[in-house]
Design a protein around this motif. Structure first.
Motif, PDB file in Angstrom:
ATOM      1  N   ARG A  98       0.832  -1.206   0.000  1.00 14.65           N
ATOM      2  CA  ARG A  98       0.000   0.000   0.000  1.00 14.65           C
ATOM      3  C   ARG A  98       0.866   1.256   0.000  1.00 14.65           C
ATOM      4  NH1 ARG A  98      -4.787  -0.480   3.973  1.00 14.65           N
ATOM      5  NH2 ARG A  98      -5.590  -1.624   2.169  1.00 14.65           N
ATOM      6  N   VAL A  99       0.670   2.083  -0.990  1.00 12.79           N
ATOM      7  CA  VAL A  99       1.406   3.336  -1.148  1.00 12.79           C
ATOM      8  C   VAL A  99       0.435   4.492  -0.954  1.00 12.79           C
ATOM      9  CG1 VAL A  99       2.816   4.740  -2.702  1.00 12.79           C
ATOM     10  CG2 VAL A  99       2.967   2.237  -2.792  1.00 12.79           C
ATOM     11  N   VAL A 100       0.748   5.402  -0.060  1.00 17.99           N
ATOM     12  CA  VAL A 100      -0.104   6.562   0.185  1.00 17.99           C
ATOM     13  C   VAL A 100       0.555   7.802  -0.405  1.00 17.99           C
ATOM     14  CG1 VAL A 100      -1.181   8.031   1.927  1.00 17.99           C
ATOM     15  CG2 VAL A 100      -1.083   5.561   2.265  1.00 17.99           C
ATOM     16  N   THR A 101      -0.205   8.586  -1.155  1.00 17.77           N
ATOM     17  CA  THR A 101       0.326   9.779  -1.804  1.00 17.77           C
ATOM     18  C   THR A 101      -0.755  10.848  -1.897  1.00 17.77           C
ATOM     19  OG1 THR A 101       1.224  10.636  -3.891  1.00 17.77           O
ATOM     20  CG2 THR A 101      -0.233   8.742  -4.041  1.00 17.77           C
ATOM     21  N   ARG A 102      -0.326  12.088  -1.980  1.00 18.45           N
ATOM     22  CA  ARG A 102      -1.279  13.165  -2.268  1.00 18.45           C
ATOM     23  C   ARG A 102      -1.626  13.202  -3.754  1.00 18.45           C
ATOM     24  NH1 ARG A 102       0.817  18.568   1.005  1.00 18.45           N
ATOM     25  NH2 ARG A 102       0.178  17.907   3.100  1.00 18.45           N
ATOM     26  N   GLY A 103      -0.766  12.594  -4.561  1.00 20.30           N
ATOM     27  CA  GLY A 103      -0.966  12.630  -6.010  1.00 20.30           C
ATOM     28  C   GLY A 103      -0.219  13.763  -6.680  1.00 20.30           C
ATOM     29  N   ASP A 189       6.098   4.645   1.400  1.00 24.23           N
ATOM     30  CA  ASP A 189       5.935   5.991   0.870  1.00 24.23           C
ATOM     31  C   ASP A 189       6.066   5.929  -0.644  1.00 24.23           C
ATOM     32  OD1 ASP A 189       5.539   7.165   3.322  1.00 24.23           O
ATOM     33  OD2 ASP A 189       7.655   7.684   3.620  1.00 24.23           O
ATOM     34  N   GLU A 190       5.655   7.001  -1.313  1.00 22.23           N
ATOM     35  CA  GLU A 190       5.617   6.961  -2.772  1.00 22.23           C
ATOM     36  C   GLU A 190       6.995   6.828  -3.404  1.00 22.23           C
ATOM     37  OE1 GLU A 190       3.625  10.584  -3.821  1.00 22.23           O
ATOM     38  OE2 GLU A 190       4.819  11.731  -2.397  1.00 22.23           O
ATOM     39  N   GLU A 191       8.051   7.220  -2.674  1.00 20.87           N
ATOM     40  CA  GLU A 191       9.405   7.124  -3.229  1.00 20.87           C
ATOM     41  C   GLU A 191      10.124   5.849  -2.826  1.00 20.87           C
ATOM     42  OE1 GLU A 191      10.231   9.197   0.753  1.00 20.87           O
ATOM     43  OE2 GLU A 191       8.587   8.885  -0.652  1.00 20.87           O
ATOM     44  N   PHE A 319      14.819  19.231   4.184  1.00 21.38           N
ATOM     45  CA  PHE A 319      15.427  18.488   5.289  1.00 21.38           C
ATOM     46  C   PHE A 319      15.010  19.099   6.627  1.00 21.38           C
ATOM     47  CE2 PHE A 319      18.957  17.316   8.113  1.00 21.38           C
ATOM     48  CZ  PHE A 319      19.152  15.983   7.796  1.00 21.38           C
ATOM     49  N   LEU A 320      15.036  20.413   6.699  1.00 22.38           N
ATOM     50  CA  LEU A 320      14.651  21.135   7.914  1.00 22.38           C
ATOM     51  C   LEU A 320      13.163  20.964   8.205  1.00 22.38           C
ATOM     52  CD1 LEU A 320      15.155  23.201  10.186  1.00 22.38           C
ATOM     53  CD2 LEU A 320      14.929  25.009   8.478  1.00 22.38           C
ATOM     54  N   GLN A 321      12.327  21.109   7.180  1.00 23.94           N
ATOM     55  CA  GLN A 321      10.877  20.963   7.354  1.00 23.94           C
ATOM     56  C   GLN A 321      10.513  19.555   7.804  1.00 23.94           C
ATOM     57  OE1 GLN A 321       8.416  23.139   7.129  1.00 23.94           O
ATOM     58  NE2 GLN A 321       8.809  24.691   5.575  1.00 23.94           N
ATOM     59  N   GLN A 322      11.208  18.574   7.250  1.00 21.23           N
ATOM     60  CA  GLN A 322      10.960  17.181   7.611  1.00 21.23           C
ATOM     61  C   GLN A 322      11.231  16.947   9.093  1.00 21.23           C
ATOM     62  OE1 GLN A 322      13.876  14.043   6.535  1.00 21.23           O
ATOM     63  NE2 GLN A 322      12.264  13.228   5.234  1.00 21.23           N
ATOM     64  N   ARG A 323      12.388  17.433   9.549  1.00 17.00           N
ATOM     65  CA  ARG A 323      12.728  17.266  10.964  1.00 17.00           C
ATOM     66  C   ARG A 323      11.764  18.021  11.865  1.00 17.00           C
ATOM     67  NH1 ARG A 323      15.803  14.180   7.784  1.00 17.00           N
ATOM     68  NH2 ARG A 323      17.552  13.253   8.917  1.00 17.00           N
ATOM     69  N   PHE A 444       1.231  19.261   7.915  1.00 13.69           N
ATOM     70  CA  PHE A 444       1.916  18.106   7.347  1.00 13.69           C
ATOM     71  C   PHE A 444       2.640  18.550   6.085  1.00 13.69           C
ATOM     72  CE2 PHE A 444       2.708  14.036   5.475  1.00 13.69           C
ATOM     73  CZ  PHE A 444       2.663  13.107   6.506  1.00 13.69           C
ATOM     74  N   TYR A 445       3.942  18.785   6.207  1.00 12.03           N
ATOM     75  CA  TYR A 445       4.747  19.260   5.074  1.00 12.03           C
ATOM     76  C   TYR A 445       5.268  18.054   4.294  1.00 12.03           C
ATOM     77  CZ  TYR A 445       8.363  21.775   2.468  1.00 12.03           C
ATOM     78  OH  TYR A 445       9.141  22.310   1.468  1.00 12.03           O
ATOM     79  N   VAL A 446       5.053  18.061   2.973  1.00 14.29           N
ATOM     80  CA  VAL A 446       5.529  16.984   2.108  1.00 14.29           C
ATOM     81  C   VAL A 446       6.717  17.488   1.302  1.00 14.29           C
ATOM     82  CG1 VAL A 446       4.952  15.406   0.229  1.00 14.29           C
ATOM     83  CG2 VAL A 446       3.229  15.971   1.945  1.00 14.29           C
ATOM     84  N   VAL A 447       7.849  16.789   1.404  1.00 13.34           N
ATOM     85  CA  VAL A 447       9.055  17.224   0.702  1.00 13.34           C
ATOM     86  C   VAL A 447       8.973  16.855  -0.772  1.00 13.34           C
ATOM     87  CG1 VAL A 447      10.425  16.948   2.799  1.00 13.34           C
ATOM     88  CG2 VAL A 447      10.325  15.076   1.156  1.00 13.34           C
ATOM     89  N   GLN A 448       9.800  17.529  -1.580  1.00 13.24           N
ATOM     90  CA  GLN A 448       9.920  17.194  -2.998  1.00 13.24           C
ATOM     91  C   GLN A 448      10.469  15.774  -3.129  1.00 13.24           C
ATOM     92  OE1 GLN A 448       9.598  16.830  -6.501  1.00 13.24           O
ATOM     93  NE2 GLN A 448       9.547  19.059  -6.341  1.00 13.24           N
ATOM     94  N   LYS A 449       9.845  14.960  -3.983  1.00 14.11           N
ATOM     95  CA  LYS A 449      10.238  13.555  -4.057  1.00 14.11           C
ATOM     96  C   LYS A 449      10.603  13.089  -5.457  1.00 14.11           C
ATOM     97  CE  LYS A 449       7.534  12.208  -0.011  1.00 14.11           C
ATOM     98  NZ  LYS A 449       6.519  11.284   0.532  1.00 14.11           N
ATOM     99  N   ASP A 450      10.240  13.850  -6.471  1.00 11.17           N
ATOM    100  CA  ASP A 450      10.504  13.410  -7.844  1.00 11.17           C
ATOM    101  C   ASP A 450      11.673  14.199  -8.410  1.00 11.17           C
ATOM    102  OD1 ASP A 450      10.472  12.419 -10.378  1.00 11.17           O
ATOM    103  OD2 ASP A 450       8.347  12.779 -10.753  1.00 11.17           O
ATOM    104  N   VAL A 451      12.802  13.530  -8.595  1.00 14.24           N
ATOM    105  CA  VAL A 451      14.005  14.212  -9.086  1.00 14.24           C
ATOM    106  C   VAL A 451      13.812  14.745 -10.493  1.00 14.24           C
ATOM    107  CG1 VAL A 451      15.053  12.106 -10.019  1.00 14.24           C
ATOM    108  CG2 VAL A 451      16.513  14.004  -9.273  1.00 14.24           C
ATOM    109  N   ARG A 452      12.894  14.147 -11.258  1.00 11.57           N
ATOM    110  CA  ARG A 452      12.666  14.600 -12.623  1.00 11.57           C
ATOM    111  C   ARG A 452      12.053  15.994 -12.662  1.00 11.57           C
ATOM    112  NH1 ARG A 452       9.726   9.058 -14.104  1.00 11.57           N
ATOM    113  NH2 ARG A 452       8.931   9.598 -12.061  1.00 11.57           N
ATOM    114  N   VAL A 453      11.327  16.364 -11.608  1.00 14.59           N
ATOM    115  CA  VAL A 453      10.770  17.717 -11.523  1.00 14.59           C
ATOM    116  C   VAL A 453      11.904  18.726 -11.396  1.00 14.59           C
ATOM    117  CG1 VAL A 453       9.342  19.259 -10.145  1.00 14.59           C
ATOM    118  CG2 VAL A 453       8.616  16.908 -10.514  1.00 14.59           C
TER     119      VAL A 453
END
Length: 457
Positions: A98-103, A189-191, A319-323, A444-453
């Motif tokens: 099961r993968v949870v994502t905002r899309g 997670d999605e990544e 990194f800061l937002q995640q922590r 709930f802060y979501v970090v950038q996850k797609d390197v292609r972006v």
């Protein structure tokens, strides 16, 4: 070099780092120059002396998790061989990945779903389904092994759970859930990328069936490294998995210090019993809240062999937002009346060692400017804590980076680089603490996850 030899070399290096640090920091007294001869009560005054001792003793808050990390890294083989299946994958119970994502990153989700499906098939797993639970449709290709669930905007849980908790709870609703109580769920997670080693570990875990919850190792230096600074800083988390996480699950079978939010394996009946419907306070660090509730209800946990892959945050701000979110979420868990005190005691000590980090790290300056005499045991323990925390970065690199892939010089450069990132990481963690304490908690802060972006910007 076999795994036992690697482990013995690692233990030798660990002991060498500890002894060296103890001697040079004065934790082990070898001559009269190692002793502090100042009388602080006369030299600095009563108030200043009391504050200096309080700052020194704050360091001891990290001792429980440091001891767990030390024991986990020493008493269990830190370089286990590849996971060997203990039974046929064809006999494994049904597994839902099961993968949870905002899309927000549909291309990343599509790519990783296909990669993870092929990894399962290559391992021989047949009885599985990949579910993608999303707030916004990602339009996955139709496939008998893939199911896309879009959480309706109007959906509300009984307690008003938000963010990832809301999506995870939606999957458990009777009109949405298609799994039997005896089935298993692998939360990613999605990544997150599966490896054949982790799939074999999961198969062994579910075939064993003794514990309804399990988790394994995640590494962050695989394939292309996007941000070297954050990746080297995350080497600490790799050591944390192999030390503290592994010891608490293999020896105690309890989430004494909680667990991570990915590479989570649960049995459906147990997950539905614990539930993700834990209100707004249980929605910021939903993984931690869930683990503590399961712990308080008497469920047991185990460590799963085999690693999965993720990437560290792409920017220092992420990194800061995640922590910051982790700190805020865990504080909400520790302060929640839903979790009995005895079940969150070690977690509370751990998070408050984090909260007081700006004070405890000030010892680096004050110990040099205003030395104070302490009992030999206190000096030894403080030096031991510092040595273990430094070694955690070293071991994380050794565990994450391949000597064969990088070569000896680049490999040693990575080890040195990890040590050099410690001051930067300390600054970031301190900023995260201050920001987390004064900032908005229920976010709930979501970090950038797609390197292609990043590549197309």
């Amino acid at each position: 070099m076999n795994s036992t030899t690697k482990h013995l070399l690692h233990c030798t290096l660990l002991i060498t780092v500890i002894v060296t640090f103890e001697v040079f920091s004065g934790g082990i007294k070898i001559d009269e120059n190692s002793f502090t001869l100042v009388d602080p009560w006369t030299e600095y005054g009563q108030l200043a002396t009391v504050l200096l001792y309080l700052l020194r003793f704050l360091t001891l808050l990290t001792l429980p998790q440091v001891l767990f990390n030390f024991c986990g890294l020493v008493f269990y083989n830190a370089f286990p061989e590849k996971v060997v299946l203990k039974g046929s994958p064809l006999l494994a119970p049904f597994i839902c990945i099961r993968v949870v994502t905002r899309g927000d990153f549909p291309d990343l989700v599509k790519t990783n779903v296909l990669r993870n499906m092929n990894t399962c098939l290559d391992t021989g797993l047949e009885n599985f389904l990949i579910e993608v639970v999303t707030d916004k449709a990602v339009n996955l290709s139709q496939h008998r092994r893939i199911r896309e669930i879009v959480v309706p905007k109007e959906y509300k849980t009984r307690t008003g759970a938000l963010f990832k908790s809301r999506a995870l709870q939606y999957c458990l609703e009777d009109n949405v859930n298609v799994l039997n109580d005896s089935d298993w769920i692998v939360h990613l997670d999605e990544e997150t990328l599966l490896t054949e080693n982790s799939v074999r570990g999961i198969i062994n875990f579910v075939l064993d069936g003794k514990h309804p919850f399990g988790q394994g190792l995640i590494t962050y230096a695989n394939e292309n490294v996007v941000n070297w600074l954050t990746t080297l800083a995350d080497s600490f988390r790799v050591s944390d998995d192999m030390g503290k996480l592994r010891l608490q699950f293999k020896l105690f079978h309890k989430p004494l210090f909680s667990w991570k939010g990915s590479y989570v394996v649960t049995q459906v009946s147990a997950e539905r019993s614990v539930s993700f419907d834990n209100g707004i306070d249980g929605s910021v660090a939903e993984d931690c809240f869930f683990a503590m509730r399961a712990f308080s209800q008497g469920y047991t946990f185990n460590f799963i062999e085999g690693e999965m892959y993720e990437k560290s945050p792409f920017t220092l701000l992420d990194f800061l937002q995640q922590r910051k979110r982790w700190l805020q979420g865990i504080l909400l868990v520790v302060h929640s009346k839903m979790i009995p005190f005895k079940h969150k005691l070690l977690l509370g000590i751990s998070v408050y060692s984090w909260v007081t980090m700006p004070l405890s790290t000030s010892n680096i300056i004050f110990a040099a400017l205003y030395p104070i005499p302490c009992p030999n045991l206190v000096d030894f323990v403080c030096a031991f804590i510092a040595a273990i925390n430094i070694y955690m970065y070293v071991f994380g690199v050794i565990k994450s980076f391949s000597l064969y892939r990088f070569g000896l010089l680049r490999f040693l450069a990575c080890v040195l680089g990890a040590v050099c990132t410690i001051p930067v990481n300390v600054v970031i963690e301190n900023v995260a603490v201050i920001w987390g304490l004064v900032g908005k908690k229920h976010k709930f802060y979501v970090v950038q996850k797609d390197v292609r972006v990043l590549e197309t910007v």
